[in-house]
Design an enzyme around this catalytic site. Structure first.
Site, mmCIF file in Angstrom:
data_model
loop_
_atom_site.group_PDB
_atom_site.id
_atom_site.type_symbol
_atom_site.label_atom_id
_atom_site.label_comp_id
_atom_site.label_asym_id
_atom_site.label_seq_id
_atom_site.Cartn_x
_atom_site.Cartn_y
_atom_site.Cartn_z
ATOM 1 N N CYS A 97 67.751 34.997 48.944
ATOM 2 C CA CYS A 97 66.409 35.524 49.195
ATOM 3 C C CYS A 97 66.400 36.536 50.351
ATOM 4 C CB CYS A 97 65.452 34.361 49.410
ATOM 5 S SG CYS A 97 63.733 34.805 49.113
ATOM 6 N N HIS A 203 66.259 29.299 45.644
ATOM 7 C CA HIS A 203 66.401 28.162 46.547
ATOM 8 C C HIS A 203 66.519 26.922 45.658
ATOM 9 C CE1 HIS A 203 64.889 30.775 49.785
ATOM 10 N NE2 HIS A 203 63.971 31.176 48.927
HETATM 11 N N1 GLN Z 1 60.475 37.663 53.469
HETATM 12 C C1 GLN Z 1 61.117 37.970 52.207
HETATM 13 C C2 GLN Z 1 60.131 38.251 51.080
HETATM 14 O O1 GLN Z 1 59.013 37.789 51.108
HETATM 15 C C3 GLN Z 1 62.059 36.851 51.819
HETATM 16 C C4 GLN Z 1 61.357 35.546 51.563
HETATM 17 C C5 GLN Z 1 62.287 34.369 51.477
HETATM 18 O O2 GLN Z 1 63.423 34.430 51.929
HETATM 19 N N2 GLN Z 1 61.809 33.252 50.933
HETATM 20 O O3 GLN Z 1 60.474 38.917 50.164
#
Ligand code: GLN
Length: 248
Positions: A97, A203
């Protein structure tokens, strides 16, 4: 006897203080569990954001995070040559992510707009039009295999605003997203893999739900996991539950 490096599988978990949403730390636990179950010694190093990233380890893990911690992580990793050196000498990297976005050329931050990533792989992220949140099921790129077998579909959970586009030489990790969004609405794919660097939006933790992906990383680290199977009963139950929940 260990097949890894000098004597042990060295796993580095990058910035647990900034990037570890949705239990991504579990990826380190799963890799260590599977390597130990096969008789390997494991050394795990958790590198906080005020510490230097060692460049000599076998597998590097970096997780997801909110925008601000992601920005801080990018600033620090751009100043620290450790991960770049490790990737250049062929270490394995799994980036999830926010961590995945950081591996690319650029990502979007709500406060500062477009910010540079590490440029380790040819992907670029921007702000998507909608938040992607929920379960994901994606078929793995058919070019990937462990012990000569293709990997079963990936299952995971996503929550991100970013949309990631892949450069021409970069293959998605999940070639067909069947449920959810992966790299963003309309992309149809999840993650990326180039050499021994893999990125994903999943995740779960992704390696707990997808033990075959854990074994793929171990095989990239020269661990030959196919030679000795691990009891996957618990993982298969978890996979079954999550896949049934989304009718996949
Ligand atoms: N902040 C990033 C986004 O919103 C990654 C989010 C995350 O790692 N869950 O795209």
């Amino acid at each position: 006897m260990s097949a890894f490096g000098v004597s042990a599988l060295r796993i580095v978990w990058i910035y647990p203080d900034l990037l570890s949403t949705y239990g991504d730390q579990g990826n380190a636990l799963i890799l260590a569990y599977r390597a130990k179950a096969r008789g390997h010694r494991v050394e795990r190093v958790d590198v906080r954001s005020d510490q230097a990233v060692p460049s000599e380890a076998d597998i590097y893990l970096i997780g997801g995070g909110e925008d601000r911690p992601q920005r801080l992580a990018a600033e620090r990793l751009r100043r620290d040559p450790g991960l770049k050196r490790a990737a250049q000498r062929g270490a394995v990297v799994l980036a999830v992510c926010a961590g995945f976005q950081l591996m690319g050329h650029a990502f979007y931050d709500e406060q500062d707009g477009v910010l540079p990533g590490l440029g380790l792989i040819d992907v670029t992220s921007h702000r998507g039009t909608e938040r992607c949140v929920g379960e994901v099921v994606a078929d793995v790129d058919a070019g990937l295999s462990v012990g000569g077998k293709p990997l079963p579909a990936l299952t995971g959970f996503e929550n991100h605003m970013g949309t990631t586009l892949l450069g021409s030489g970069v293959k998605p990790l999940g070639a067909t997203v069947r449920v959810g969004h992966g790299n963003g609405a309309g992309t149809g794919v999840d993650g990326a893999h180039v050499g021994k660097i893999a990125g994903t939006y999943l995740h779960g933790p992704v390696l707990a739900r997808n033990p075959a992906l854990a074994d793929l990383l171990l095989s990239w680290a020269d661990g030959d996991p196919a030679a000795s199977p691990v009891d996957d009963a618990w993982a298969l139950r978890l996979r079954g539950e999550r896949l049934t929940a989304v009718g996949a």
